[in-house]
Write a protein that holds these residues in place. Structure first.
Motif: not given
Length: 395
Positions: A200-209, A218-237
């Motif tokens: 896979a190219n970008k691997i975006m991982v959504v959580d709030d922990h 550390e495993l190659g993912g792009i962290p997306i913290d949905f407690s800070k901003a909309s996860a959908v918006d971050q994925v779209m960006e």
């Protein structure tokens, strides 16, 4: 033997129970050396299922064969083996088709059986000193010679590594795909590894922990913290407004909003938004029917308010279900043996069986650093706190 027994909601105790015995000539007895606490164990622990009191927990099991029935051919005493959490007969239509999570004979009236699990047959779990394995030739994966050296890696072949891989299979992940994974728990982290295996190219991982998101990174993912901003918006960006090619749901019906309130439809509806037109979604998070302890009336019936109109309009597809572990465990075992993957990096705590009730409390509370808990029957005390080791290295 000692075993972890369920006595009611948030009440599990290590008790003395009868040793398992060979009941059929195709049975195998295993001395359990490693067994894991799974996120789906928490559904039963919290009293959210119809789990009967007196049952033994544990569906992620590995150990040494100590006895075999007289019809067992391939598995021998002394073999180190790992058992898929789903129990298959090996000869029904579904098993012959590789759909071992939906065996038609091991749990009459239902498609699918498992160790120590509500509604999945009468089979005792392996959070115990010994385990009876039906159809041992079929259900035991004989491990390589480095089994004891890499035991903490191989035990993850019982469930979460194949389940994370299954999420990427259901989603149809291909080389170069942008993938969004909802959930950085053990299965989501295994899906992160699996998406990487698949190129896979970008691997975006959504959580709030934060601790889990750090591990995902550390495993190659792009962290997306949905407690800070909309996860959908971050994925779209991150995808230039297109959305992810593939999405994986690795949370299930107890998914929560940023305030910690449970809504069983959040991850599914956000995946519809975050995945592109004609994209595909794989769902391995547990969704139950019914869920009488839920607060939402729809959820009580096992239903959800799903944005089907948008899903249809976008021409997306969804595939769901438990992992057919035997379809993947042998290949994934080879990757571990060759050193290409090391799934044990997510293990945070290694406890004795006696300390299992305490482990359940911490894991259920989602305490910081309690990512994946494994138990070592026959050993004593807190054997390892990998979280502290990891923090010491990075301090």
């Amino acid at each position: 033997m000692k075993a972890l027994v369920y006595y009611g909601a948030r009440d599990v105790r290590v008790s003395e129970v009868p040793d398992p015995k060979i009941e059929q000539p195709t049975d195998v007895l295993v001395r359990i050396t490693t067994t894991n606490i799974c996120g789906s164990d928490l559904h039963m622990y919290e009293g959210r299922t119809n789990m009967e009191e007196g049952r033994i927990f544990g569906h992620e099991n590995l150990g040494e064969v100590i006895e075999v029935g007289n019809a067992v051919v391939n598995i021998k005493v002394g073999d180190m083996v790992c058992m898929p959490f789903n129990i298959g007969c090996g000869h029904c239509k579904n098993c012959e088709s590789g759909l071992t999570a939906f065996c038609l004979t091991m749990n009459p009236g239902f498609a699918g059986a498992a160790y120590g699990f509500a509604g999945m047959g009468p089979y005792d779990g392996g959070q115990a000193e010994y385990l009876r394995v039906p159809y041992g030739d079929f259900n035991c994966l004989k491990l390589p010679e480095d089994a004891k050296e890499k035991e903490n890696d191989y035990v993850l072949l019982s469930d979460i590594f194949p389940t994370g891989f299954h999420a990427t299979q259901l989603a149809g992940v291909k080389p170069g795909d942008n993938v969004v994974i909802y959930g950085a728990g053990p299965v989501g982290l295994m899906a992160t590894i699996s998406a990487g295996i698949k190129g896979a190219n970008k691997i975006m991982v959504v959580d709030d922990h934060p601790d889990r998101l750090k591990l995902a990174e550390e495993l190659g993912g792009i962290p997306i913290d949905f407690s800070k901003a909309s996860a959908v918006d971050q994925v779209m960006e991150l995808t230039n407004g297109v959305g992810a090619d593939r999405g994986c749901e690795c949370v299930g019906y107890q998914c929560c909003d940023k305030h910690g309130h449970e809504h069983n439809n959040i991850t599914m509806n956000e995946l519809v938004q975050a995945v592109k037109f004609t994209g595909s979604i794989g769902v391995v998070g547990v969704f139950v029917a019914p869920d009488p302890k839920a607060e939402d009336p729809l959820a009580k019936e096992g239903h959800m308010d799903f944005d089907f109109g948008k899903f249809w309009l976008k021409g997306q597809s969804i595939a769901t279900g438990q992992a057919n572990v035997k379809s993947y465990n042998r290949q994934l075992c080879g990757l571990i043996s060759s050193g290409k993957v090391k799934p044990s990096v997510i293990i945070s705590h290694e406890l004795s069986l006696d300390d299992a009730p305490d482990g359940y409390q911490h894991f259920d509370a989602r305490d910081k650093g309690w990512t994946k808990v494994i138990l070592k029957p026959g050993k004593q005390g807190t054997l390892k706190n990998q979280t502290e080791d990891r923090e010491a290295v990075t301090a």
